[in-house]
Design a protein around this motif. Sequence first.
Motif, mmCIF file in Angstrom:
data_model
loop_
_atom_site.group_PDB
_atom_site.id
_atom_site.type_symbol
_atom_site.label_atom_id
_atom_site.label_comp_id
_atom_site.label_asym_id
_atom_site.label_seq_id
_atom_site.Cartn_x
_atom_site.Cartn_y
_atom_site.Cartn_z
ATOM 1 N N ALA A 68 -3.962 -19.006 -3.226
ATOM 2 C CA ALA A 68 -4.983 -17.921 -3.274
ATOM 3 C C ALA A 68 -5.209 -17.288 -2.077
ATOM 4 N N ALA A 69 -5.359 -18.225 -1.010
ATOM 5 C CA ALA A 69 -5.375 -17.732 0.408
ATOM 6 C C ALA A 69 -4.566 -17.028 0.901
ATOM 7 N N LEU A 70 -3.247 -17.540 0.625
ATOM 8 C CA LEU A 70 -2.167 -16.481 1.251
ATOM 9 C C LEU A 70 -2.239 -15.020 0.498
ATOM 10 N N GLU A 71 -2.441 -15.052 -1.063
ATOM 11 C CA GLU A 71 -2.806 -13.807 -1.624
ATOM 12 C C GLU A 71 -3.644 -12.866 -0.930
ATOM 13 N N ARG A 72 -4.656 -13.594 -0.513
ATOM 14 C CA ARG A 72 -5.697 -12.727 0.274
ATOM 15 C C ARG A 72 -5.236 -12.142 1.575
ATOM 16 N N VAL A 73 -4.598 -12.758 2.267
ATOM 17 C CA VAL A 73 -4.042 -12.572 3.653
ATOM 18 C C VAL A 73 -3.321 -11.417 3.268
ATOM 19 N N ILE A 74 -2.207 -11.580 2.333
ATOM 20 C CA ILE A 74 -1.203 -10.468 1.912
ATOM 21 C C ILE A 74 -1.843 -9.371 1.872
ATOM 22 N N ALA A 75 -2.940 -9.305 1.001
ATOM 23 C CA ALA A 75 -3.655 -8.151 0.499
ATOM 24 C C ALA A 75 -4.391 -7.333 1.662
ATOM 25 N N LYS A 76 -4.953 -8.227 2.440
ATOM 26 C CA LYS A 76 -5.991 -7.831 3.640
ATOM 27 C C LYS A 76 -5.071 -7.081 4.614
ATOM 28 N N SER A 77 -3.865 -7.693 4.848
ATOM 29 C CA SER A 77 -2.923 -7.272 6.004
ATOM 30 C C SER A 77 -2.134 -6.037 5.513
ATOM 31 N N THR A 78 -1.772 -5.849 4.475
ATOM 32 C CA THR A 78 -1.039 -4.705 3.938
ATOM 33 C C THR A 78 -1.416 -3.275 4.606
ATOM 34 N N PRO A 79 -2.652 -3.001 4.388
ATOM 35 C CA PRO A 79 -3.136 -1.924 4.899
ATOM 36 C C PRO A 79 -3.220 -1.697 6.512
ATOM 37 N N LEU A 80 -3.415 -2.895 7.204
ATOM 38 C CA LEU A 80 -3.254 -3.014 8.412
ATOM 39 C C LEU A 80 -2.087 -2.463 9.121
ATOM 40 N N SER A 81 -0.872 -3.134 8.360
ATOM 41 C CA SER A 81 0.430 -2.927 8.890
ATOM 42 C C SER A 81 1.073 -1.593 8.349
ATOM 43 N N SER A 82 0.497 -0.935 7.490
ATOM 44 C CA SER A 82 1.069 0.354 7.101
ATOM 45 C C SER A 82 0.418 1.488 7.929
ATOM 46 N N GLU A 83 0.564 2.613 7.580
ATOM 47 C CA GLU A 83 0.285 3.774 8.438
ATOM 48 C C GLU A 83 -1.204 4.277 7.743
ATOM 49 N N LEU A 84 -1.474 3.607 6.929
ATOM 50 C CA LEU A 84 -3.036 4.040 6.384
ATOM 51 C C LEU A 84 -3.949 4.064 7.340
#
Length: 128
Positions: free
Chosen positions: A18-34
């Motif tokens: 669950a924590a890993l899923e949260r990290v992935i969800a929170k980091s995705t917008p930071l890694s993209s051009e959003l």
Amino acid sequence: MEQTKPDLIDSLLRQVAAALERVIAKSTPLSSELSVSAEERRDRLDVICMQCLAIGEAIKWLDRMSQGTLFSPFPSVDWKGAMGFQDVIAHQYFDLDEELVLLICEQSIPRVYEAILQIQRDRSALTE
């Protein structure tokens, strides 16, 4: 009622997933051009770091409880790095390199996540 060792391991594995899923969800917008505001970026990094602290600590516990056998089938995953990242966050939080954190989120976290899911599937198959 006290949990048995296998139950505790399964519980920790669920929490880590669950924590890993949260990290992935929170980091995705930071890694993209959003476009993300500086405040939202900082908040997301705070969540990522807090989750990584918990993940690293849980991985240390799981490794100790299983006497190193839980993670040995996954030699391509940097388990020591996952445990060590927790120490870096705890002791150098104000000096963390944001780009390094995002690189870890992009390259290492997905591998750890997939391995944790596989461990859960393997353990579940043993009890069926």
